[in-house]
Design a protein around this motif. Structure first.
Motif, short mmCIF file in Angstrom:
data_model
loop_
_atom_site.label_atom_id
_atom_site.label_comp_id
_atom_site.label_asym_id
_atom_site.label_seq_id
_atom_site.Cartn_x
_atom_site.Cartn_y
_atom_site.Cartn_z
N LEU A 61 3.63 -1.26 -11.29
CA LEU A 61 4.56 -1.51 -10.19
C LEU A 61 4.00 -1.10 -8.83
O LEU A 61 4.32 -1.71 -7.82
N GLY A 62 3.15 -0.08 -8.81
CA GLY A 62 2.61 0.41 -7.55
C GLY A 62 1.20 -0.05 -7.27
O GLY A 62 0.49 0.56 -6.46
N CYS A 63 0.79 -1.12 -7.90
CA CYS A 63 -0.59 -1.61 -7.76
C CYS A 63 -0.99 -1.82 -6.30
O CYS A 63 -2.09 -1.44 -5.89
N VAL A 67 -4.15 -0.05 -4.05
CA VAL A 67 -5.15 -0.80 -3.31
C VAL A 67 -5.12 -0.43 -1.82
O VAL A 67 -6.17 -0.17 -1.22
N LEU A 68 -3.92 -0.36 -1.24
CA LEU A 68 -3.80 -0.06 0.19
C LEU A 68 -4.30 1.34 0.54
O LEU A 68 -4.82 1.56 1.63
N THR A 69 -4.14 2.29 -0.37
CA THR A 69 -4.54 3.67 -0.08
C THR A 69 -5.90 4.01 -0.70
O THR A 69 -6.29 5.18 -0.70
N GLY A 71 -6.72 4.20 -3.70
CA GLY A 71 -6.58 5.05 -4.88
C GLY A 71 -5.96 6.41 -4.62
O GLY A 71 -5.66 7.14 -5.56
N LEU A 72 -5.76 6.78 -3.35
CA LEU A 72 -5.18 8.09 -3.05
C LEU A 72 -3.72 8.19 -3.48
O LEU A 72 -3.22 9.29 -3.72
N PHE A 73 -3.06 7.06 -3.63
CA PHE A 73 -1.68 7.05 -4.12
C PHE A 73 -1.60 7.63 -5.53
O PHE A 73 -0.58 8.18 -5.92
N ALA A 74 -2.70 7.57 -6.26
CA ALA A 74 -2.73 8.13 -7.62
C ALA A 74 -2.46 9.63 -7.60
O ALA A 74 -1.85 10.16 -8.54
N LEU A 75 -2.88 10.32 -6.55
CA LEU A 75 -2.62 11.76 -6.45
C LEU A 75 -1.12 12.04 -6.33
O LEU A 75 -0.61 12.98 -6.95
N VAL A 76 -0.43 11.21 -5.57
CA VAL A 76 1.02 11.37 -5.42
C VAL A 76 1.72 11.04 -6.73
O VAL A 76 2.65 11.74 -7.15
N VAL A 77 1.28 9.99 -7.39
CA VAL A 77 1.87 9.60 -8.68
C VAL A 77 1.67 10.71 -9.71
O VAL A 77 2.59 11.08 -10.44
#
Length: 128
Positions: A61-63, A67-69, A71-77
């Motif tokens: 859902l957050g693909c 991409v926009l960040t 991969g840094l969004f993975a840290l928040v997830v």
């Protein structure tokens, strides 16, 4: 249960124990050493289930955010999933607590690094 599952569970429990030592705000509050070990194993089991069931859904859902960040969004997830693990542990009255987003953020990073390092120490047959 397979041996690989048990090995992964023990690795996550050890990584969780190291995380409680390193990151302030993440605590196991059992009264005895055996209680702490049981708590760590239960929370490691919850953590494994959360990562196996919910993380793939969030990743799909957050693909676009990944991409926009870059991969840094993975840290928040990962921090959010770690917080969810703490919340679920509280719902089952397991003596484990996470004191907010930042302890969860750093705790998720420490958990990932320690479990990766412990996995590297295993023979190749146990990793597969």
């Amino acid at each position: 249960m397979s041996v690989q599952f048990l090995i992964r569970l023990v690795i996550n429990a050890i990584a969780l124990w190291v995380t409680t030592l390193v990151v302030s705000g993440i605590e196991v509050s059992s009264d005895s050493t055996m209680g702490n070990i049981g708590t760590l194993l239960l929370v490691a089991l919850i953590f494994g289930v959360v990562n196996a069931v919910i993380k793939p859904v969030v990743q799909v859902l957050g693909c676009a955010f990944y991409v926009l960040t870059l991969g840094l969004f993975a840290l928040v997830v990962n921090a959010a999933l770690f917080l969810l693990t703490g919340w679920l542990a509280e719902q089952f009255t397991i003596p484990f607590s996470i004191g907010g987003f930042w302890p969860a953020f750093w705790g998720a990073i420490v958990m990932a690094v320690v479990s990766w390092l412990l996995s590297l120490a295993l023979p190749d047959a146990a990793r597969e």
